[in-house]
Design a protein around this motif. Structure first.
Motif, PDB file in Angstrom:
ATOM      1  N   TYR A 113       0.588  -8.794   1.202  1.00  0.00           N
ATOM      2  CA  TYR A 113       1.217  -7.563   2.032  1.00  0.00           C
ATOM      3  C   TYR A 113       2.806  -8.169   2.102  1.00  0.00           C
ATOM      4  O   TYR A 113       3.108  -9.226   2.398  1.00  0.00           O
ATOM      5  N   LYS A 114       3.459  -7.300   1.729  1.00  0.00           N
ATOM      6  CA  LYS A 114       5.011  -7.414   2.002  1.00  0.00           C
ATOM      7  C   LYS A 114       5.466  -7.111   3.286  1.00  0.00           C
ATOM      8  O   LYS A 114       4.690  -6.423   4.327  1.00  0.00           O
ATOM      9  N   GLU A 115       6.430  -7.569   3.952  1.00  0.00           N
ATOM     10  CA  GLU A 115       6.895  -7.388   5.390  1.00  0.00           C
ATOM     11  C   GLU A 115       7.074  -5.887   5.555  1.00  0.00           C
ATOM     12  O   GLU A 115       6.659  -5.262   6.920  1.00  0.00           O
ATOM     13  N   SER A 116       7.322  -4.976   4.575  1.00  0.00           N
ATOM     14  CA  SER A 116       7.598  -3.574   4.825  1.00  0.00           C
ATOM     15  C   SER A 116       6.219  -2.801   4.467  1.00  0.00           C
ATOM     16  O   SER A 116       6.512  -1.520   4.752  1.00  0.00           O
ATOM     17  N   ASP A 117       5.245  -3.421   4.072  1.00  0.00           N
ATOM     18  CA  ASP A 117       3.849  -2.647   3.956  1.00  0.00           C
ATOM     19  C   ASP A 117       3.354  -2.003   5.206  1.00  0.00           C
ATOM     20  O   ASP A 117       3.693  -2.476   6.332  1.00  0.00           O
ATOM     21  N   TYR A 205       9.992 -11.897   8.940  1.00  0.00           N
ATOM     22  CA  TYR A 205       9.541 -12.798   7.902  1.00  0.00           C
ATOM     23  C   TYR A 205       7.962 -13.085   7.964  1.00  0.00           C
ATOM     24  O   TYR A 205       7.592 -12.950   8.804  1.00  0.00           O
ATOM     25  N   GLN A 206       7.474 -13.565   6.734  1.00  0.00           N
ATOM     26  CA  GLN A 206       6.012 -13.902   6.855  1.00  0.00           C
ATOM     27  C   GLN A 206       5.880 -15.393   6.367  1.00  0.00           C
ATOM     28  O   GLN A 206       6.594 -15.838   5.110  1.00  0.00           O
ATOM     29  N   MET A 258      -0.314 -12.804   2.671  1.00  0.00           N
ATOM     30  CA  MET A 258       0.893 -12.100   2.973  1.00  0.00           C
ATOM     31  C   MET A 258       1.923 -12.528   2.166  1.00  0.00           C
ATOM     32  O   MET A 258       1.756 -13.879   1.847  1.00  0.00           O
ATOM     33  N   SER A 259       2.863 -11.748   1.518  1.00  0.00           N
ATOM     34  CA  SER A 259       3.875 -12.261   0.703  1.00  0.00           C
ATOM     35  C   SER A 259       4.654 -13.068   1.306  1.00  0.00           C
ATOM     36  O   SER A 259       5.074 -12.796   2.596  1.00  0.00           O
ATOM     37  N   LYS A 260       5.174 -14.174   0.653  1.00  0.00           N
ATOM     38  CA  LYS A 260       6.276 -15.067   1.231  1.00  0.00           C
ATOM     39  C   LYS A 260       7.496 -15.059   0.253  1.00  0.00           C
ATOM     40  O   LYS A 260       8.286 -16.079   0.545  1.00  0.00           O
ATOM     41  N   VAL A 261       7.742 -14.107  -0.406  1.00  0.00           N
ATOM     42  CA  VAL A 261       8.737 -14.118  -1.267  1.00  0.00           C
ATOM     43  C   VAL A 261      10.062 -14.236  -0.315  1.00  0.00           C
ATOM     44  O   VAL A 261      10.992 -14.815  -0.556  1.00  0.00           O
ATOM     45  N   LYS A 262      10.208 -13.538   0.603  1.00  0.00           N
ATOM     46  CA  LYS A 262      11.273 -13.378   1.677  1.00  0.00           C
ATOM     47  C   LYS A 262      11.625 -14.870   2.078  1.00  0.00           C
ATOM     48  O   LYS A 262      12.962 -14.897   2.027  1.00  0.00           O
TER      49      LYS A 262
END
Length: 290
Positions: A113-117, A205-206, A258-262
């Motif tokens: 999951y992205k922060e924006s999902d 952020y995640q 959760m996605s941690k790309v950011k």
């Protein structure tokens, strides 16, 4: 710079306080005894009076199953008191880092999951935390919200400590294997928090440790690591079971990775894999018990 930590006697708040103390940072720690988050009317004024440069809000109602019965209290602490913290920070002109959760997601996806999902909480706890995020944004749009998941550490109650206790008492454990997430060690969460604060980050952020696991995978590694670290273990068998065989009052997301790309773009180091951090925690705990 002065940092105020709320929920300072909980597992994450306590870890934050110890890290600040070890680094010689100026901080204020407040627990439930000093400020009752079930009374939001008192919270905003108290937070404003402290006039901290940063507030790390670790205070929360985290009893996922009990929240189904104590709905009003969960929303009071996780939504109304969170709003009050933001109001207090706004009055004092400081910055806010608020801790949230993967349980705001419904688990329908099969990719992180992205922060924006889109969010879709399945229970009272997740819904109350989501509405807490929204309440904070209404008051303090520039607030920093950090979502994390499957939190464990040396302090408080958590899955790792439960499995250690059961593994010392029972020869067979039965653990759910169809809920997928990512464990997060409090020490690693706090380290990421410090970087975000240093960079005066804003927005959502995640963070979790790298890798994914089911609760069964996590339990298997806990028991294996406990044996290597010298904990007393009598458990010989860990059986995977479906969620339906272990019914609980609150429904959990089947997938909450959760996605941690950011946040990776903000950190100047590689996030450790959850297995690595778990074993480091177990070694620390075994040393403290020696």
């Amino acid at each position: 710079m002065t940092i105020l930590v709320t929920g300072a006697k909980g597992q994450l708040g306590r870890e934050a306080v110890l890290a600040l103390q070890a680094d010689g940072e100026a901080f204020i720690s407040i627990g439930r005894d000093e400020l009752d988050f079930s009374q939001p009317a008192q919270v905003a004024e108290a937070i404003a009076d402290y006039s901290a440069d940063w507030v790390i809000n670790c205070a929360a109602y985290t009893q996922v199953d009990k929240a189904e019965e104590e709905r009003e209290l969960a929303f009071t602490v996780n939504r109304d008191a969170a709003r009050a913290v933001a109001e207090g920070v706004k009055r004092s002109g400081g910055h806010l880092l608020h801790v949230s959760t993967d349980f705001i997601f419904g688990g329908e996806q099969s990719r992180p999951y992205k922060e924006s999902d889109a969010t879709n909480p399945l229970g009272v706890y997740g819904q109350s935390k989501l509405e807490g995020e929204q309440a904070i944004r209404e008051v303090l749009p520039e607030a920093l919200i950090l979502r994390t998941a499957w939190v464990y550490g040396a302090h408080g109650h958590n899955f790792v400590k439960t499995i250690l206790r059961l593994a010392a008492e029972r020869e067979e454990l039965r653990v759910v294997d169809d809920q997928i997430g990512a464990p997060s060690w409090t020490s690693d969460i706090v380290k990421a928090m410090r970087v975000l604060i240093k960079n005066e980050a804003t927005g959502t952020y995640q963070f979790s440790n790298e890798g994914v696991a089911s609760w069964y995978d996590f339990a298997m590694e806990i028991v294996a690591g406990a044996k290597r670290a010298g904990f007393p273990v009598v458990a010989e068998t860990i059986r995977p079971i479906p969620t339906e065989d272990f019914p609980l009052p609150a429904k959990r997301p089947a997938y909450s990775v959760m996605s941690k790309v950011k946040i990776r773009g903000m950190l100047d180091y590689q996030i450790p894999h959850w297995r690595e951090s778990l074993y480091r925690m177990l070694k620390q705990q075994s040393g403290s018990q020696a």
